[in-house]
Scaffold this active site. Structure first.
Site, mmCIF file in Angstrom:
data_model
loop_
_atom_site.group_PDB
_atom_site.id
_atom_site.type_symbol
_atom_site.label_atom_id
_atom_site.label_comp_id
_atom_site.label_asym_id
_atom_site.label_seq_id
_atom_site.Cartn_x
_atom_site.Cartn_y
_atom_site.Cartn_z
ATOM 1 N N ASP A 85 50.037 24.123 50.740
ATOM 2 C CA ASP A 85 50.091 25.467 50.158
ATOM 3 C C ASP A 85 50.129 25.351 48.633
ATOM 4 O O ASP A 85 49.920 24.280 48.086
ATOM 5 C CB ASP A 85 51.309 26.233 50.694
ATOM 6 C CG ASP A 85 52.603 25.449 50.497
ATOM 7 O OD1 ASP A 85 52.584 24.419 49.801
ATOM 8 O OD2 ASP A 85 53.638 25.867 51.047
ATOM 9 N N ASP A 86 50.403 26.440 47.980
ATOM 10 C CA ASP A 86 50.389 26.418 46.517
ATOM 11 C C ASP A 86 51.742 25.987 45.966
ATOM 12 O O ASP A 86 52.333 26.655 45.126
ATOM 13 C CB ASP A 86 49.995 27.803 45.981
ATOM 14 C CG ASP A 86 48.529 28.066 46.238
ATOM 15 O OD1 ASP A 86 47.751 27.090 46.205
ATOM 16 O OD2 ASP A 86 48.170 29.217 46.501
#
Ligand code: 6R9
Length: 781
Positions: free
Chosen positions: A651-652
């Site tokens: 994910d970020d």
């Protein structure tokens, strides 16, 4: 492992969509002469790492994939990602956490042809514990583990009830038909809800301290405290620790703190920090420890979220040669909190005179109280607040993919049983061990494995105020010898940084007390693993590479030393009761050797129960992406032996020196700068930190690029989040690569940051493809 064993057999088939790439061949001789080496063919690449031994001269093996990879890679001992018919963008950054040396050679440059690469002999790097180690190990064979593991998943209630019965329960949990837990992890079946030992009443502070004192262990050392400067130290027995905890808990009660109230703690690694946590737990207050490296703004955000009436802090701290005035940061935070309409009643401040003296500390009469002036006057006994197993124990904020940090909420009973059990088995804990965990209590590791897990086992624990390389790179090993540390638990970033100073600072110290080593925070690259094992542990101490998260409360995938062979870079097998599932992009669990998203398919006692004030976000982040599973946010591969190889966040979230930092948080800090129009942040491989922060910044029209502005942007991040989140690189961006719908294509930014300019992939869907060349042109400007 002998040199002769290290011939590699490399054989892989490029997937069909790479058929245009030039395949290539490598001979063993080339391997030997060109280490470390990365071979790349189009989007396919792997790196062959140097390992341990003296100064890394021994060649170790391990192939690390960092891009789209062919299925055949799945059999390799390092993280690799099979992408089925050719790899999807979703998997393209699974390997972003790759660390260590990496050189990319283009297959075409090598001038080779053919469809299959075939060279050398594969010999997996495996490390087996000695017979001597195994003779006293709690788990000494994979069979013994397998039998216990089978029971833990077939009969979790029976398994955990047996373990839980070794703790003190004021009231036993209610059990219908022997059931001790109830859980819904499937959003399709209604609200996600997890409960363990419901109805049982206990107290984790009582189990960590009183229980041992009552059993006659009052004179055993609980904490050896080692100050920032060599020669400054202290120690506390279990009885003394209990007394200190009682005094503080009495003070807190006197201030009106009740069961369920939040207490914010912003303190350095003095013993007063775990004392503060335990004092809260004793009276049922919910502690929210904020790492004392966060900025005033980050602290105020966390205070505003959980609204404590009291904040515990310290005048200041010395970290290495730096002095940090913590109370000043708290003052700023409380000022900000006040401007948002919330007033904190009391700021209890421990005077740490060696860093910042009382007279040098700003003071707000009425609100600020010196700890030493009040707490020692309180009685050394204090009643325990009996807590339902599902009553909240603590909140701990962690980064997610949006700007707002998540308040991970853990409850009492399951967390207690789980941290104690994982600690015992993963470190093969014996009563005479001396345990040192270098983590700060501001992170989950300091909660579960510096405080609760070891104390619940009655361990003697080293608490270190300083940093690993102060006054020199031998400090850790000096401390190991001083306290005869037998279990040492640290992070790969610390190992890599110490590795840089060579072997001498290690060899200068005996380290013969060491028995078990541990690693946490990010994937440990095999070369760092090898150095840790060969040099620090003298090839004698198994390494527990523990994979887990703030959210999981305790270890999930970890070696149990002595239980089975280790493979450098792999967290190996699931802990008791943990059922990992590797899931593909379509949410389908895949079996056998494979790569994909790491999920957990059954509840375990230590898992978080919700996010503070935001159960919807809890469900969307962790349970909605793959229905029926808990989603970890990590990529993972399983090899033919069932070993798990964690490959980093998907994910970020960037993992900098083991600290989770959301790209959105850094971006929002940057755009708060008056001259910044837009920012996009990605991670890049960093030799020491694992990942570094790379920020693309678009300035307002008419603003000139300058070094000064760069520094001021970095400063904005230090102010909004904290120094540990400061970007390593600011890249001026006249524009950002966006799709026509306005979505930033981070994939392209990652490639530019990594200088993988020939791997940019398709840029035709960009609203303005010319931006890519402009960015490349500005790369080192
Ligand atoms: C305990 C802790 C969690 C994230 C996690 C993963 C990474 C932690 C790891 C590891 C590979 C290990 N991570 N331990 N990756 N091998 N042994 O660090 O918690 O701060 O919440 O971070 O850290 O990416 O998802 P937390």
């Amino acid at each position: 492992m002998a040199m002769a064993d290290l011939l590699l057999r490399v054989r892989f088939q490029l997937p069909h969509n790479f058929s245009s790439c030039s395949p290539f061949a490598i001979t063993p001789v080339q391997f030997m002469h060109s280490m470390p080496l990365v071979v790349a063919a189009g989007g396919v690449c792997c790196d062959i790492r140097r390992g341990g031994g003296d100064g890394g001269r021994k060649l170790a093996m391990g192939i690390m994939a960092s891009s789209y990879l062919p299925r055949a890679f799945a059999r390799w001992p390092m993280p690799a990602h099979s992408s089925g018919s050719g790899g999807s963008a979703a998997f393209a950054h699974l390997g972003k956490n790759s660390t260590g040396d990496r050189f990319v050679l283009n297959a075409a440059d090598m001038g080779v042809t053919g469809a299959v690469v075939d060279a050398a002999e594969e010999v997996e790097d495996r490390v087996v514990a000695s017979d001597e180690f195994r003779s006293t190990a709690l788990i000494s064979s994979r069979e013994q583990y397998a039998a216990m593991y089978r029971r833990s998943v077939e009969d979790p209630d029976g398994f955990w009830a047996d373990i839980a019965s070794h703790f003190y329960w004021k009231t036993k949990w209610q059990s219908e038909d022997g059931k001790i837990h109830s859980a819904n992890m499937d959003v399709r079946n209604g609200q996600v809800a997890i409960e363990w030992f419901k109805g049982g009443e206990t107290n984790i502070c009582y189990n960590s301290l009183d229980r041992h004192v009552e059993a006659g262990l009052g004179d055993k050392i609980a904490f050896f405290w080692e100050g920032n400067d060599p020669g400054v130290d202290d120690k506390l027995t279990y009885k003394e620790l209990l007394e200190r905890v009682c005094q503080l808990s009495n003070y807190l009660r006197d201030q009106g703190v009740k069961k369920g109230d939040a207490v914010a703690i912003y303190m350095p690694m003095l013993v007063e920090l775990p004392i503060a946590m335990l004092a809260c737990a004793r009276i049922g207050a919910v502690h929210s420890v904020v790492f004392a490296g966060f900025s005033a703004e980050a602290l105020s955000q966390r205070i505003l979220d959980c609204r404590p009436n009291i904040v515990l802090t310290t005048s200041g701290v010395r970290r290495g040669s730096k002095v940090i005035k913590l109370k000043e940061i708290v003052d700023d935070a409380l000022q900000h909190v006040l401007s948002e309409g919330f007033a904190v009643g009391t700021c209890l401040t421990y005077a740490n005179d060696s860093a910042v003296k009382r007279e040098d500390t700003a003071w707000q009469k009425g609100r600020d109280i010196w700890w030493q002036d009040v707490v020692p006057n309180y009685p050394k006994e204090s009643a325990v607040e009996w807590m339902d197993a599902e009553d909240t124990l603590f909140l701990l904020y962690t980064s997610g993919s949006t700007g707002k940090p998540k308040g991970v909420l853990h409850t009492t009973g399951g967390y207690m049983v789980y941290t104690a059990t994982t600690f015992k088995y993963a470190f093969d804990y014996h009563d005479d061990d001396i345990y040192w965990c270098t983590a700060d209590c501001g992170w989950i590791t300091g909660h579960s494995y510096l405080t609760y897990g070891p104390l619940l086992n009655g361990a003697s624990i080293v608490v270190f105020e300083g940093v690993p390389n102060y006054p020199d790179a031998g400090r850790c090993w000096e401390i190991v010898d001083k306290y005869k540390v037998s279990i040492f638990y640290t992070a790969p970033t610390a190992i890599r940084s110490l590795m840089q100073s060579g072997n001498e600072p290690v060899k200068r110290h005996s380290r013969k007390s060491l028995r078990v080593l541990g690693s946490v925070g990010e994937p440990i690259n095999p070369s760092a693993w090898r150095w840790y094992y060969d040099v620090v542990g003298d090839a004698r101490c198994p390494i527990s590479d523990t994979w887990w998260q703030t959210e999981t409360g305790g270890f999930m995938i970890t070696p149990l030393p002595g239980g089975w062979p280790l493979k450098p870079g792999s967290a190996t097998l699931p802990f008791f009761g943990v059922q990992p599932a590797i899931v593909n992009e379509n949410g389908l669990e895949i079996s056998g050797e494979c790569s994909g998203y790491l999920c957990i398919k059954a509840p375990w006692p230590g898992m978080m129960r919700t996010l503070q004030g935001d159960h919807a976000r809890y469900e969307t982040t962790y349970f909605a992406p793959f229905k029926g599973f808990y989603f970890s946010g990590d990529g993972c591969r399983r090899d033919k032996d069932g070993y798990y190889w964690l490959t980093g966040r998907v994910d970020d979230v960037i993992n900098v020196s083991g600290h989770r930092i959301g790209t959105a948080e850094v971006e929002s800090a940057l755009v708060s700068h008056p001259q910044c129009a837009e920012a996009a942040v990605v991670g890049f491989d960093h030799e020491i930190k694992g990942q570094g922060i790379y920020a693309f910044v678009t300035l307002l029209e008419g603003v000139e690029y300058s070094q000064q502005l760069r520094a001021s942007l970095v400063n904005a991040v230090r102010t909004h989040i904290g120094p540990f989140a400061a970007p390593d690189k600011i890249h001026w961006a006249p524009g950002l690569p966006k799709t026509r719908s306005g979505k930033i294509m981070r994939r392209i930014l990652r490639k530019i940051a990594a200088k993988q300019l020939d791997e940019l992939g398709d840029i035709s869907t960009l609203a303005d493809p010319s931006i890519v060349d402009q960015l490349i042109g500005l790369r080192d400007k």
